[in-house]
Scaffold this active site. Structure first.
Site, PDB file in Angstrom:
ATOM      1  N   HIS A 155      12.245  -1.406   8.632  1.00 40.88           N
ATOM      2  CA  HIS A 155      11.412  -1.582   9.838  1.00 40.88           C
ATOM      3  C   HIS A 155      10.400  -0.433   9.925  1.00 40.88           C
ATOM      4  O   HIS A 155      10.495   0.438  10.787  1.00 40.88           O
ATOM      5  CB  HIS A 155      12.336  -1.588  11.053  1.00 40.88           C
ATOM      6  CG  HIS A 155      11.730  -2.093  12.320  1.00 40.88           C
ATOM      7  ND1 HIS A 155      10.449  -1.788  12.731  1.00 40.88           N
ATOM      8  CD2 HIS A 155      12.250  -2.888  13.290  1.00 40.88           C
ATOM      9  CE1 HIS A 155      10.216  -2.363  13.900  1.00 40.88           C
ATOM     10  NE2 HIS A 155      11.302  -3.035  14.255  1.00 40.88           N
ATOM     11  N   GLU A 257       6.673  -4.319   7.718  1.00 44.06           N
ATOM     12  CA  GLU A 257       8.062  -4.206   7.308  1.00 44.06           C
ATOM     13  C   GLU A 257       8.385  -5.124   6.127  1.00 44.06           C
ATOM     14  O   GLU A 257       8.048  -6.310   6.154  1.00 44.06           O
ATOM     15  CB  GLU A 257       8.978  -4.578   8.480  1.00 44.06           C
ATOM     16  CG  GLU A 257       8.591  -3.898   9.786  1.00 44.06           C
ATOM     17  CD  GLU A 257       9.297  -4.510  10.988  1.00 44.06           C
ATOM     18  OE1 GLU A 257      10.440  -4.991  10.819  1.00 44.06           O
ATOM     19  OE2 GLU A 257       8.705  -4.513  12.082  1.00 44.06           O
TER      20      GLU A 257
END
Length: 282
Positions: A155, A257
């Site tokens: 992330h 991401e």
């Protein structure tokens, strides 16, 4: 000065600082196996870490590169993004060379993880800094005797000078799920992606490298093993509503991401899966 790996305290949490002879540096927290800082030679932080992030050893740390496993977002019955980002990982390997530093961290199932997700597993995250490159490789081994399935992501919160002046190239023509429009499936038709409002998209089966352009610098983004790309920016109202983000945080960050989110990874007993994300400062 040779490359070094130093054990440090970072806001009260155990962490490691990696440095290379050429001037690259990174900070990695054992809590969550989370890269919290990365600057290539010549300086200039390339990851966004919220100045309001919480470092209490229980709360997910807002920023850097959280590891989402064994669930991405709310795609399952676990808490959002799974438990890996709020678990303490162990150090497996520390290596340095002429101009690189490599760290490997591991997380295995225990009573706590099995109560939430009843599968034996071993996860390793390799973190390498070398020249102007940051490599993260997530490896998941099914150590049980039955198949398991998971979703996952790195992330990555990228630091940008001004998000409205940033240009993300490489997503033209790819299908994506738009979470902000009832999860409708759409196709990207622009030459570049401009962030001009709240954005929450999962691009499917992205098969080319990406380039994030700013007015004075660029960042190459590549993934192997991770088929999907998530692009997220909370924009004005959402940023103001998130307690551990400043109201204007959306201007200084863009999440790009590497993910396995569109289809779960199905891993037979005894098998291993891996995915890698590489960032290159240009």
């Amino acid at each position: 000065m040779p490359a070094t790996i130093e054990h440090i305290d970072f806001h009260g949490l155990p962490a490691l600082r990696l440095r290379t002879a050429g001037g690259a540096a990174a900070v990695v927290s054992l809590y969550g196996a989370q890269v919290l800082s990365w600057s290539p030679p010549g300086g200039g932080e390339r990851l966004y870490l919220s100045p309001q992030a919480v470092f209490d050893g229980r709360t997910p740390i807002r920023g850097g590169i959280p590891v989402c496993f064994p669930q991405f977002a709310d795609l399952g019955t676990l808490p959002a993004h799974g438990f890996a980002r709020t678990a303490t990982w162990s150090v497996v390997t520390e290596r340095t060379g002429a101009d690189f530093a490599l760290l490997t961290l591991a997380l295995s199932d225990d009573a706590t993880t099995r109560a939430a997700w009843p599968h034996p597993f071993r996860a390793e995250l390799g973190i390498l800094i070398e020249d102007s490159r940051l490599d993260l490789e997530l490896e998941v081994e099914n150590t049980g005797d039955q198949a398991l399935a998971f979703t996952a992501a790195l992330h990555t919160y990228l630091a940008v000078r001004e998000v409205e002046e940033s240009r993300l190239e490489g997503l033209h023509g790819f299908e994506y799920r738009d979470k902000l429009d009832a999860n409708r499936i759409k196709r990207d038709s622009g030459d570049v992606l401009l962030i001009e409002a709240e954005t929450d998209r999962v691009y499917h089966d992205v098969k080319r490298p990406l380039l994030l352009r700013e007015y004075d610098r660029s960042l190459g983004i590549n993934a192997d093993g991770f088929p999907d790309v998530v692009v997220w920016n909370p924009w004005v109202e959402r940023s103001a509503a998130i307690a551990d983000l400043p109201d204007d945080a959306f201007r200084r960050m863009l999440c790009v991401e590497a993910a396995a989110a569109h289809e779960p990874v199905r891993l037979p007993a005894g098998e291993t899966w891996w995915g890698r994300q590489t960032l290159v400062a240009l």
